[in-house]
Design an enzyme around this catalytic site. Structure first.
Site, PDB file in Angstrom:
ATOM      1  N   ASP A 144     -22.743 -27.715  53.610  1.00 18.86           N
ATOM      2  CA  ASP A 144     -24.121 -27.394  53.262  1.00 18.86           C
ATOM      3  C   ASP A 144     -25.018 -27.251  54.504  1.00 18.86           C
ATOM      4  OD1 ASP A 144     -26.689 -27.278  51.648  1.00 18.86           O
ATOM      5  OD2 ASP A 144     -26.741 -28.966  52.400  1.00 18.86           O
TER       6      ASP A 144
HETATM    7  C1  LAC Z   1     -28.654 -25.335  51.406  1.00 20.05           C
HETATM    8  C2  LAC Z   1     -29.638 -26.352  50.973  1.00 20.05           C
HETATM    9  C3  LAC Z   1     -30.590 -26.187  50.152  1.00 20.05           C
HETATM   10  O1  LAC Z   1     -27.912 -24.704  50.838  1.00 20.05           O
HETATM   11  O2  LAC Z   1     -29.342 -27.757  51.438  1.00 20.05           O
HETATM   12  O3  LAC Z   1     -28.405 -25.325  52.865  1.00 20.05           O
END
Ligand code: LAC
Length: 237
Positions: free
Chosen positions: A19
């Site tokens: 992420d």
């Molecule tokens: C992402 C977030 C929202 O998708 O953390 O990078």
């Protein structure tokens, strides 16, 4: 200079998917930028912007009305400035939005990406940010060891934690066995979403929570680490 070793045949995972916001990139750097314009209010602005981004994302997911994350972020900034009774002109909103494109990576990111490169494992980013936001961020931080791309969920027409958004990573990688992916996030809602989807998940506990959110007790991470440096040991063990 360290030599690159061929992929370890015993590695359980073929690719690590990270992420972005709050995992590789430190949102505190957004708060610091806000502080320059609104002295002492950076943390408050950040907290409100994050909460609103998530609220807009979750609402839009439920009602199935996708809108790009750049617009959502600008709306969240506008809402937050107005709520905190700070100047919310179009220029100011754009100025703060551009700070979102210059976030700083956490200290351990470069080393972790180097380690992963040496092990020979693929690395990809999957973000709710638009492709333009993601590209600008990665370019600004000069993150150069990504063997796969930094990918926005926008091609899926859904945001994490919707399963469609995680599926987008598999489609992109052309890997169709979920167990070959190790997903890493610093955001508990994202950890829970990725677990519900069926990934093995590592939670990098960036905010030093005393424990994982109790409400997600059926969606807890498979691994927890304090920094990405600890991850290498875990992957090799
Ligand atoms: C992402 C977030 C929202 O998708 O953390 O990078």
């Amino acid at each position: 200079m360290s030599k690159k070793v061929p992929p370890d045949q015993n590695l359980k995972f073929e690719c690590l998917v990270f992420d972005l916001y709050g995992t590789l990139f430190d949102l505190k750097s957004f708060a610091r930028e806000c502080d320059k314009l609104h002295k002492g209010r950076g943390e408050e602005i950040l907290e409100s912007v994050r909460q609103k981004q998530l609220e807009y994302v979750l609402t839009r997911s439920l009602v199935k009305k996708y809108r790009d994350y750049a617009s959502i972020t600008k709306s969240a900034i506008k809402y937050s400035l107005q709520k905190l009774k700070l100047a919310a002109s179009e220029d100011r909103i754009e100025e703060l939005f551009s700070a979102f494109l210059r976030l700083e990576p956490f200290d351990d990111v470069e080393r972790a990406l180097n380690d992963l490169d040496e092990i020979g494992i693929k690395v990809m980013l999957l973000s709710n940010g638009t492709q333009e936001m993601v590209d600008k961020l990665v370019e600004h931080a000069r993150l150069s060891l990504l063997s796969e791309e930094a990918v926005s969920v926008e091609g899926s027409g859904a945001y994490k934690p919707d399963p469609k958004a995680y599926q987008h990573a598999l489609n992109h990688l052309q890997i169709f066995e979920k167990q070959k992916i190790f997903y890493v996030s610093g955001n508990p809602w994202d950890v829970a979403g990725a677990r519900a989807f069926g990934f093995e998940v590592g939670w990098v506990n960036r905010t030093k929570q005393s424990s994982f959110d109790d409400d997600f007790r059926d969606l807890t991470p498979n691994y927890e680490f304090q920094s990405l440096v600890e991850m290498k040991e875990m992957l090799l063990s």
